[in-house]
Design a protein around this motif. Structure first.
Motif, PDB file in Angstrom:
ATOM      1  N   ASN A 125      60.213  46.294  82.935  1.00  0.00           N
ATOM      2  CA  ASN A 125      60.882  47.390  82.223  1.00  0.00           C
ATOM      3  C   ASN A 125      60.295  48.752  82.536  1.00  0.00           C
ATOM      4  OD1 ASN A 125      62.239  45.347  80.941  1.00  0.00           O
ATOM      5  ND2 ASN A 125      61.077  45.483  79.034  1.00  0.00           N
ATOM      6  N   LYS A 126      58.984  48.790  82.791  1.00  0.00           N
ATOM      7  CA  LYS A 126      58.276  50.064  82.961  1.00  0.00           C
ATOM      8  C   LYS A 126      57.270  49.901  84.085  1.00  0.00           C
ATOM      9  CE  LYS A 126      58.300  50.904  77.953  1.00  0.00           C
ATOM     10  NZ  LYS A 126      57.451  51.037  76.754  1.00  0.00           N
ATOM     11  N   SER A 154      56.823  46.720  75.234  1.00  0.00           N
ATOM     12  CA  SER A 154      57.160  45.682  76.222  1.00  0.00           C
ATOM     13  C   SER A 154      57.181  46.273  77.629  1.00  0.00           C
ATOM     14  CB  SER A 154      58.532  45.076  75.910  1.00  0.00           C
ATOM     15  OG  SER A 154      58.579  44.584  74.586  1.00  0.00           O
ATOM     16  N   LEU A 155      56.321  45.759  78.493  1.00  0.00           N
ATOM     17  CA  LEU A 155      56.362  46.133  79.914  1.00  0.00           C
ATOM     18  C   LEU A 155      57.312  45.243  80.688  1.00  0.00           C
ATOM     19  CD1 LEU A 155      52.588  46.737  80.810  1.00  0.00           C
ATOM     20  CD2 LEU A 155      54.293  48.403  80.073  1.00  0.00           C
ATOM     21  N   SER A 156      57.504  44.013  80.208  1.00  0.00           N
ATOM     22  CA  SER A 156      58.471  43.114  80.830  1.00  0.00           C
ATOM     23  C   SER A 156      59.043  42.192  79.761  1.00  0.00           C
ATOM     24  CB  SER A 156      57.832  42.283  81.950  1.00  0.00           C
ATOM     25  OG  SER A 156      57.088  41.198  81.421  1.00  0.00           O
ATOM     26  N   THR A 157      60.231  41.672  80.058  1.00  0.00           N
ATOM     27  CA  THR A 157      60.872  40.722  79.155  1.00  0.00           C
ATOM     28  C   THR A 157      61.238  39.459  79.933  1.00  0.00           C
ATOM     29  OG1 THR A 157      63.060  41.679  79.551  1.00  0.00           O
ATOM     30  CG2 THR A 157      61.815  42.528  77.659  1.00  0.00           C
ATOM     31  N   THR A 158      61.404  38.385  79.179  1.00  0.00           N
ATOM     32  CA  THR A 158      61.808  37.094  79.735  1.00  0.00           C
ATOM     33  C   THR A 158      62.865  36.518  78.807  1.00  0.00           C
ATOM     34  OG1 THR A 158      59.696  36.696  80.837  1.00  0.00           O
ATOM     35  CG2 THR A 158      60.976  34.747  80.260  1.00  0.00           C
ATOM     36  N   ASN A 159      63.773  35.748  79.375  1.00  0.00           N
ATOM     37  CA  ASN A 159      64.833  35.145  78.567  1.00  0.00           C
ATOM     38  C   ASN A 159      64.659  33.638  78.505  1.00  0.00           C
ATOM     39  OD1 ASN A 159      67.697  33.846  78.217  1.00  0.00           O
ATOM     40  ND2 ASN A 159      67.836  35.923  77.406  1.00  0.00           N
ATOM     41  N   TYR A 160      64.646  33.131  77.282  1.00  0.00           N
ATOM     42  CA  TYR A 160      64.717  31.687  77.047  1.00  0.00           C
ATOM     43  C   TYR A 160      65.573  31.509  75.795  1.00  0.00           C
ATOM     44  CZ  TYR A 160      63.287  26.772  76.781  1.00  0.00           C
ATOM     45  OH  TYR A 160      63.280  25.385  76.752  1.00  0.00           O
ATOM     46  N   GLY A 161      66.871  31.578  76.007  1.00  0.00           N
ATOM     47  CA  GLY A 161      67.795  31.599  74.868  1.00  0.00           C
ATOM     48  C   GLY A 161      67.949  32.996  74.301  1.00  0.00           C
ATOM     49  N   ILE A 167      55.242  40.698  78.800  1.00  0.00           N
ATOM     50  CA  ILE A 167      54.035  41.500  78.981  1.00  0.00           C
ATOM     51  C   ILE A 167      54.135  42.697  78.040  1.00  0.00           C
ATOM     52  CG2 ILE A 167      52.583  42.814  80.587  1.00  0.00           C
ATOM     53  CD1 ILE A 167      53.784  41.262  82.886  1.00  0.00           C
ATOM     54  N   ILE A 168      53.033  42.977  77.342  1.00  0.00           N
ATOM     55  CA  ILE A 168      53.001  44.133  76.445  1.00  0.00           C
ATOM     56  C   ILE A 168      51.787  44.989  76.775  1.00  0.00           C
ATOM     57  CG2 ILE A 168      54.249  43.010  74.553  1.00  0.00           C
ATOM     58  CD1 ILE A 168      51.564  42.568  73.149  1.00  0.00           C
TER      59      ILE A 168
END
Length: 197
Positions: A125-126, A154-161, A167-168
């Motif tokens: 994300n950043k 949040s520096l990154s996001t992940t999807n599981y549903g 990463i923060i």
């Protein structure tokens, strides 16, 4: 003075983290001695088990305030990342370190099995020094049933549903929901990037 400290939280994966760091040419010490922890250049806060159990260890070893007041880079791994938040839904509710104003929530998915175990992609994300030589949508190894919701940290996001923070960061506090020490070359690169911050 030992510059790299892996906090001894009485959990099982301390040796694998130390080995992963040593393979990068650093010589970490596993300790919970407050005087050594306080003087570290970098700290790794690992976590396997429950938030309540690890918080109990941190209080007993008089590490809570040392962590909160630490000004050099510190990396929370998996549960270690979640402990940076204010509160966890785990075990009927646990007060955690309150560094990042967020609650840790139980991961709820309609049809996907829990815990979330296995390789999954992170969406960056950043910009961050953690991401040097790490392409967007790189895959890391996850094992967890609780999540930190997506927020300004949040520096990154992940999807599981659903999407969650993988990463923060807040100031010198970095957290990864996955296990870099179990994520092959890309995990080693992330650890290297953190050690070079």
């Amino acid at each position: 003075m030992n510059e790299i400290v892996v906090l001894d939280t009485d959990c099982a994966n301390l040796t694998s983290i130390r080995v992963a760091i040593k393979q990068l040419g650093y010589y970490p010490i596993i300790t919970s001695e407050p005087d050594i922890v306080m003087r570290a250049k970098k700290i790794f806060l690992p976590g396997v088990g429950t938030a309540a159990a690890v918080m109990k260890v941190l209080f007993e070893k008089k590490l809570v305030n040392i962590i909160r007041e630490f000004t050099n880079p510190i990396l929370g791994i998996c549960l270690g990342m979640q402990l940076f938040c204010t509160f966890s839904e785990e075990c009927d509710g646990v007060q955690t370190l309150d560094i990042i104003k967020s609650s840790v929530l139980r991961l709820k998915t309609d049809k996907l099995s829990l815990p979330h175990i296995g390789w999954n992609k992170i969406a960056l994300n950043k910009p961050s020094p953690l991401f040097k030589f790490i392409p967007n949508y790189s895959r890391f190894y996850f094992v967890h049933s609780y999540i930190v919701p997506v927020s300004k940290y949040s520096l990154s996001t992940t999807n599981y549903g659903i999407n969650f923070s993988s990463i923060i960061q807040k100031n010198n506090f970095f957290g990864v929901q996955f296990h870099p020490e179990k994520s092959g070359d890309i995990g080693s690169q992330l650890l290297k990037n953190f050690l070079e911050i």
